[in-house]
Scaffold this active site. Structure first.
Site, mmCIF file in Angstrom:
data_model
loop_
_atom_site.group_PDB
_atom_site.id
_atom_site.type_symbol
_atom_site.label_atom_id
_atom_site.label_comp_id
_atom_site.label_asym_id
_atom_site.label_seq_id
_atom_site.Cartn_x
_atom_site.Cartn_y
_atom_site.Cartn_z
ATOM 1 N N ASP A 48 -26.178 -18.604 1.104
ATOM 2 C CA ASP A 48 -25.137 -18.433 0.086
ATOM 3 C C ASP A 48 -24.764 -16.954 -0.040
ATOM 4 O O ASP A 48 -23.830 -16.594 -0.754
ATOM 5 C CB ASP A 48 -25.535 -19.050 -1.257
ATOM 6 C CG ASP A 48 -26.722 -18.370 -1.911
ATOM 7 O OD1 ASP A 48 -27.384 -17.553 -1.236
ATOM 8 O OD2 ASP A 48 -26.987 -18.656 -3.092
ATOM 9 N N SER A 49 -25.465 -16.099 0.722
ATOM 10 C CA SER A 49 -25.034 -14.705 0.859
ATOM 11 C C SER A 49 -23.612 -14.626 1.406
ATOM 12 O O SER A 49 -22.969 -13.582 1.320
ATOM 13 C CB SER A 49 -25.998 -13.921 1.771
ATOM 14 O OG SER A 49 -26.181 -14.591 3.003
ATOM 15 N N ASP A 87 -28.190 -23.501 2.685
ATOM 16 C CA ASP A 87 -28.773 -22.816 1.526
ATOM 17 C C ASP A 87 -28.147 -23.382 0.247
ATOM 18 O O ASP A 87 -26.928 -23.330 0.071
ATOM 19 C CB ASP A 87 -28.442 -21.319 1.663
ATOM 20 C CG ASP A 87 -29.339 -20.440 0.829
ATOM 21 O OD1 ASP A 87 -30.380 -20.914 0.365
ATOM 22 O OD2 ASP A 87 -28.984 -19.253 0.674
ATOM 23 N N LYS A 117 -32.650 -24.941 2.083
ATOM 24 C CA LYS A 117 -33.504 -23.935 1.436
ATOM 25 C C LYS A 117 -33.068 -23.803 -0.014
ATOM 26 O O LYS A 117 -31.873 -23.890 -0.310
ATOM 27 C CB LYS A 117 -33.359 -22.578 2.139
ATOM 28 C CG LYS A 117 -34.064 -21.435 1.416
ATOM 29 C CD LYS A 117 -33.974 -20.124 2.153
ATOM 30 C CE LYS A 117 -32.770 -19.295 1.853
ATOM 31 N NZ LYS A 117 -32.566 -18.942 0.418
ATOM 32 N N GLU A 119 -34.178 -21.521 -3.845
ATOM 33 C CA GLU A 119 -34.902 -20.383 -4.400
ATOM 34 C C GLU A 119 -35.770 -20.814 -5.588
ATOM 35 O O GLU A 119 -35.378 -21.706 -6.345
ATOM 36 C CB GLU A 119 -33.899 -19.316 -4.889
ATOM 37 C CG GLU A 119 -33.031 -18.756 -3.786
ATOM 38 C CD GLU A 119 -32.078 -17.666 -4.274
ATOM 39 O OE1 GLU A 119 -32.204 -17.211 -5.437
ATOM 40 O OE2 GLU A 119 -31.204 -17.278 -3.481
ATOM 41 N N GLU A 186 -39.010 -12.917 0.620
ATOM 42 C CA GLU A 186 -38.020 -11.835 0.706
ATOM 43 C C GLU A 186 -38.495 -10.644 -0.118
ATOM 44 O O GLU A 186 -38.747 -10.768 -1.333
ATOM 45 C CB GLU A 186 -36.648 -12.325 0.196
ATOM 46 C CG GLU A 186 -35.614 -11.208 0.184
ATOM 47 C CD GLU A 186 -34.193 -11.674 -0.102
ATOM 48 O OE1 GLU A 186 -33.949 -12.897 -0.211
ATOM 49 O OE2 GLU A 186 -33.329 -10.788 -0.223
HETATM 50 O O1 KIV Z 1 -28.233 -16.412 1.219
HETATM 51 C C1 KIV Z 1 -28.986 -15.839 2.024
HETATM 52 O O2 KIV Z 1 -28.584 -15.316 3.058
HETATM 53 C C2 KIV Z 1 -30.395 -15.801 1.680
HETATM 54 C C3 KIV Z 1 -31.157 -14.678 2.279
HETATM 55 C C4 KIV Z 1 -30.991 -13.461 1.435
HETATM 56 C C5 KIV Z 1 -32.562 -15.032 2.451
HETATM 57 O O3 KIV Z 1 -30.854 -16.572 0.899
#
Ligand code: KIV
Length: 284
Positions: A48-49, A87, A117, A119, A186
């Site tokens: 989600d970056s 993500d 994934k 968080e 991270e």
């Molecule tokens: O969104 C992303 O790219 C991430 C990384 C910072 C691990 O979650």
């Protein structure tokens, strides 16, 4: 184009058993995914970056499930044989286990992802458990978790003090017990990452800025090629300056169009004289 075997979960675990580090990068688009597959990357995170690196938001929080699905689909088309992870964006799993299962399912059904994934620590263990019970491989993410950046007090190293480090260690165990097959650490200190990796039982530990002792490494693609202008985190080794190449290329284009040295005959398409004459006669 080089054909390769599709990377699977057993192949990732075999790498761990053989002591071969797993390679992982972020990616959000078709052409980059194609190149990453050709280069032999094991895993891609459609992070989600992308809210920051591709869409220009200040944080990852505005990213939606629809954004993630669109980019994950493009990545899958470019990298059919890489292990692709979707993500989970902000507030698509935090409200309830049920919301987590439903949105994780979208990554699998609509974008052919291999895993998801999310968080968070112990407090998210029930989300991981529900998703895994629904048959979806799940990855935990501990340490600096960008969706909680405000609560964490900014983009800073997590677990430097013994008490906070113990909380991260306990969270890693809780996520492992909940069924996460992998945990990303991270920006935690290298010695904490090593302890968690040594204590892992059947769970793969990955490092982003957390040192060399995990089972593999993740980097943000835009950081490693100078493609994110706002800041460069310490952990991001620059492997090439694509940003500079693109900037210089666009400057040269602007110059050549302005001074009329571009385009040249090899860059346009002609028409036979007789066709042109006939066209003219049609106009007269
Ligand atoms: O969104 C992303 O790219 C991430 C990384 C910072 C691990 O979650």
């Amino acid at each position: 184009m080089t054909e390769r075997k599709k990377t699977t979960l057993p192949m990732l675990f075999k790498k761990v058993a053989d002591g071969v580090p797993i390679t992982w990068l972020t990616c959000y688009d078709y052409p980059t995914a194609y190149l990453q597959e050709q280069a032999g990357i094991d895993m891609i995170l459609v992070g989600d970056s992308l809210g920051m690196t591709m869409l220009g938001y200040e944080s990852t929080l505005p990213v939606t499930m629809d954004d993630m699905i669109r980019h994950s689909q493009a990545v899958r088309r470019g990298a059919p044989n890489v292990f692709v992870i979707g993500d989970m964006p902000y507030m698509t799993y935090q409200p309830s286990v049920e919301s987590g299962i439903r949105n994780a399912g979208r990554f699998m059904a609509e974008a052919s992802c291999d895993a998801i994934k999310l968080e968070g620590g112990i407090e998210m263990a029930d989300r991981i458990e529900g998703i895994v019970k629904a048959g979806i491989p799940a990855i935990g993410h501990l340490g600096l978790t960008p969706q909680s950046v405000s609560a964490l007090g900014g983009f800073r190293v997590q677990g430097k003090g013994a008490l906070q480090a113990k909380k991260i260690l306990d969270s890693a165990k809780a996520l492992e017990r909940a069924g996460a097959f992998m945990i990303l650490l991270e920006m935690v200190p290298d010695r904490l990452c090593k302890l968690i990796t040594e204590r892992a039982e059947g769970c793969i530990i990955m490092s982003l800025g957390s040192g060399p002792d995990a089972h593999g490494q993740l980097l943000i693609y835009h950081d490693m090629f100078g493609l994110y202008p706002r800041f460069k985190p310490k952990m991001a080794k620059v492997f090439g300056n694509a940003g500079e190449v693109i900037l210089n290329g666009v400057k040269a284009y602007v110059q050549e169009v302005t001074d009329k040295s571009f385009p040249q005959p090899e860059h346009w398409f002609g028409m036979k004289d007789e066709e042109y004459d006939e066209l003219k006669s049609l106009l007269d």
